[in-house]
Design a protein around this motif. Sequence first.
Motif, PDB file in Angstrom:
ATOM      1  N   GLU A 187      83.250 -22.899 -45.817  1.00 11.81           N
ATOM      2  CA  GLU A 187      81.902 -22.535 -45.365  1.00 11.81           C
ATOM      3  C   GLU A 187      81.975 -21.281 -44.486  1.00 11.81           C
ATOM      4  N   PRO A 188      81.192 -20.228 -44.771  1.00  9.57           N
ATOM      5  CA  PRO A 188      81.219 -19.032 -43.913  1.00  9.57           C
ATOM      6  C   PRO A 188      80.904 -19.377 -42.469  1.00  9.57           C
ATOM      7  N   LYS A 242      80.141  -9.888 -36.747  1.00 16.25           N
ATOM      8  CA  LYS A 242      80.919 -10.969 -36.137  1.00 16.25           C
ATOM      9  C   LYS A 242      81.795 -11.718 -37.127  1.00 16.25           C
ATOM     10  N   ALA A 243      81.355 -11.837 -38.365  1.00 22.44           N
ATOM     11  CA  ALA A 243      82.094 -12.617 -39.354  1.00 22.44           C
ATOM     12  C   ALA A 243      83.441 -11.970 -39.668  1.00 22.44           C
ATOM     13  N   THR A 244      84.462 -12.789 -39.908  1.00 24.21           N
ATOM     14  CA  THR A 244      85.787 -12.269 -40.240  1.00 24.21           C
ATOM     15  C   THR A 244      86.398 -12.930 -41.465  1.00 24.21           C
ATOM     16  N   SER A 245      85.834 -14.032 -41.946  1.00 23.88           N
ATOM     17  CA  SER A 245      86.462 -14.761 -43.055  1.00 23.88           C
ATOM     18  C   SER A 245      86.184 -14.097 -44.394  1.00 23.88           C
ATOM     19  N   VAL A 246      87.048 -14.379 -45.359  1.00 27.87           N
ATOM     20  CA  VAL A 246      86.858 -13.880 -46.724  1.00 27.87           C
ATOM     21  C   VAL A 246      85.563 -14.426 -47.308  1.00 27.87           C
ATOM     22  N   SER A 247      85.295 -15.710 -47.071  1.00 27.38           N
ATOM     23  CA  SER A 247      84.101 -16.332 -47.651  1.00 27.38           C
ATOM     24  C   SER A 247      82.830 -15.689 -47.100  1.00 27.38           C
ATOM     25  N   ALA A 248      82.815 -15.351 -45.814  1.00 22.11           N
ATOM     26  CA  ALA A 248      81.654 -14.662 -45.245  1.00 22.11           C
ATOM     27  C   ALA A 248      81.523 -13.262 -45.820  1.00 22.11           C
ATOM     28  N   GLY A 249      82.641 -12.562 -45.951  1.00 19.31           N
ATOM     29  CA  GLY A 249      82.611 -11.211 -46.494  1.00 19.31           C
ATOM     30  C   GLY A 249      82.052 -11.160 -47.903  1.00 19.31           C
ATOM     31  N   ASN A 250      82.368 -12.164 -48.717  1.00 13.36           N
ATOM     32  CA  ASN A 250      81.849 -12.198 -50.087  1.00 13.36           C
ATOM     33  C   ASN A 250      80.324 -12.205 -50.107  1.00 13.36           C
ATOM     34  N   ALA A 259      80.480  -7.268 -25.849  1.00  9.36           N
ATOM     35  CA  ALA A 259      79.702  -8.512 -25.852  1.00  9.36           C
ATOM     36  C   ALA A 259      79.615  -9.126 -27.249  1.00  9.36           C
ATOM     37  N   THR A 260      79.750  -8.285 -28.285  1.00 13.43           N
ATOM     38  CA  THR A 260      79.721  -8.793 -29.660  1.00 13.43           C
ATOM     39  C   THR A 260      81.003  -9.527 -29.990  1.00 13.43           C
ATOM     40  N   ASN A 261      82.117  -9.118 -29.376  1.00 14.96           N
ATOM     41  CA  ASN A 261      83.423  -9.762 -29.589  1.00 14.96           C
ATOM     42  C   ASN A 261      83.789  -9.764 -31.068  1.00 14.96           C
ATOM     43  N   SER A 262      83.645  -8.616 -31.717  1.00 16.98           N
ATOM     44  CA  SER A 262      83.945  -8.515 -33.138  1.00 16.98           C
ATOM     45  C   SER A 262      85.442  -8.426 -33.383  1.00 16.98           C
ATOM     46  N   GLY A 263      85.900  -9.142 -34.394  1.00 25.45           N
ATOM     47  CA  GLY A 263      87.302  -9.071 -34.778  1.00 25.45           C
ATOM     48  C   GLY A 263      87.673  -7.765 -35.440  1.00 25.45           C
ATOM     49  N   TYR A 264      86.665  -6.933 -35.776  1.00 27.20           N
ATOM     50  CA  TYR A 264      86.929  -5.688 -36.478  1.00 27.20           C
ATOM     51  C   TYR A 264      86.677  -4.448 -35.624  1.00 27.20           C
ATOM     52  N   ALA A 266      82.743   1.231 -45.626  1.00 27.14           N
ATOM     53  CA  ALA A 266      82.339   0.317 -46.693  1.00 27.14           C
ATOM     54  C   ALA A 266      82.411  -1.140 -46.252  1.00 27.14           C
ATOM     55  N   HIS A 267      83.064  -1.401 -45.123  1.00 30.48           N
ATOM     56  CA  HIS A 267      83.256  -2.780 -44.660  1.00 30.48           C
ATOM     57  C   HIS A 267      81.938  -3.359 -44.136  1.00 30.48           C
ATOM     58  N   PRO A 268      81.681  -4.659 -44.377  1.00 34.47           N
ATOM     59  CA  PRO A 268      80.451  -5.272 -43.842  1.00 34.47           C
ATOM     60  C   PRO A 268      80.269  -5.097 -42.344  1.00 34.47           C
ATOM     61  N   ALA A 269      81.374  -4.983 -41.600  1.00 29.89           N
ATOM     62  CA  ALA A 269      81.259  -4.814 -40.152  1.00 29.89           C
ATOM     63  C   ALA A 269      80.543  -3.526 -39.773  1.00 29.89           C
ATOM     64  N   ALA A 270      80.537  -2.542 -40.685  1.00 31.28           N
ATOM     65  CA  ALA A 270      79.863  -1.269 -40.421  1.00 31.28           C
ATOM     66  C   ALA A 270      78.445  -1.252 -40.974  1.00 31.28           C
ATOM     67  N   SER A 271      77.864  -2.424 -41.202  1.00 41.01           N
ATOM     68  CA  SER A 271      76.502  -2.519 -41.717  1.00 41.01           C
ATOM     69  C   SER A 271      75.490  -2.026 -40.684  1.00 41.01           C
ATOM     70  N   PRO A 272      74.328  -1.576 -41.144  1.00 37.37           N
ATOM     71  CA  PRO A 272      73.283  -1.135 -40.203  1.00 37.37           C
ATOM     72  C   PRO A 272      72.666  -2.328 -39.472  1.00 37.37           C
TER      73      PRO A 272
END
Length: 523
Positions: A34-35, A42-50, A117-122, A171-177
Amino acid sequence: MLGLVLASGQAGTISTPATTTEPAAAIRIGNGPEPESLDPQKATSVSAGNVLRDLYEGLTGVSPSGELIPAAAESWTWSADGRELRLQLREGLRWSNGDPLLAEHYVAGLQHLLDPATNSGYASLFAAIEHGAEIIAGRRPSGDLGVLADNARSLRIRLDRPLASLPDLLAHPAASPLHPADRLAKPGKARIGNGAYRLVERTPQSRVVLARNPLYWNAAATTIERVEFIPTEDLNSELKRYRAGEFDITSTVPAAQAKWIREQLGGELHVATYLGSYFYGYNLTQPPFKAQPKLRLALSMAVDRELIVDKVLHGLATPALSLVPPGISNYSVQLPAWAALPRAQQLAEARRLYAEAGYSMEHPLEVEIRYNTSDDNKRLAVVIAAMWKQTLGVRVKLVNEEWKVFLQHRRSRVVTQAFRNTWIGDVDDALGFVELFGTRHPRNDSGYAEPAYDQLLKAAAEQADPQRRRAALEAAERRLLEDAPILPIYFYASKHLVKPYVEGWQDNLLDWHYTKDLRLHAH
């Protein structure tokens, strides 16, 4: 069961999913655990990235075969000194709720990503952006980030040091608007997207449902109307459901069934090189692994990776004695010093180190191996426990946990001892793997803290010369293997079953697949 049903651009509310007629062009995808989040920063898992790659679009994208291509940005150019990237957005871009999509929204997304504050893994992947490292460390406000919108369709990204991989990272989801309405969104609130699909339902542990976004700039070329991402932690069940026609694509395949799958479904099996490492982490902040490098090395040397890949994974992986996978550009595979020893000598050395750490057959180590729910994870843990017991006399307890609980325990470093871990590369760069064990990295679940290692990471990050950068990264990994905060086990291969009527699927190094690139034939 109640699900999260969302209209385009609206906040999520809990209600019973509406009954709809199943569209003809619908695809069902097995998606692993489950994502943990659908927040792209914030998401880091493969399932969330998909899922996120369908819901959001970066400035750049990846083709079905894995090449970098234009996405929301139609073009980009570098300054002569390689310190500024200028990007031009496509005309007429819109969010899924109809609002205009502006260059400043990509600025806001990157600011949000690097905000501590976002504490992003990326966040650390983007630390080369001007003032990025200081922002991540909390020494400057995120508004100081060197990303500027010149007008509605143009933006510039300034760098503190050259970063040739920046277009790939975008191109990574972490760089989304980030939509203005989502700047202060509460955790768990559904955000407004800009991708080829929009979220219409999320039912935890059941499915995430997306519908084609008619406002996407290339919607006319998107033929699949509906996407269902279905959690599939039980891989044998996933295979059965695939065979029964309930899935069109699987998240992976159960290793124990590899021989049968090759014989019966060989034309539907896709196995490809993949930038991924599977390893065990040791919690270095608690006994028994705190300040015990000899014990950690002994356990690593006791594991027979060749046997694991051959008998447990049935050849669907490559044995690993290091962290960084082979095939990374401008990098050589690093090996621990003991790798050159004959196997019998490795086992003898493991027993010697185990004894020097204070353990013996009469006074054995008692330890837990913690892993998330998966038959393959369990089988592997059983085999490693048996190897530790046979060679060293270690007594092992296996602890199986649901994905989100497992992640929480791993990151808190309170109850974990030895635990399953993985890392999947986001770009063709060894730094993405080696930096995981920097003292302040949010995914450093082992709690490894070594000033000399951090200094090598810093030297690599600040180095513009490719060969000097490579030397620093390779030296850092050698130090990591010497200190052994992890136990490398194998390098991944991507493994999927794909129905013959799914057109457009291509294997690629990142294992990224956008639903907008797929087609379904009548079946």
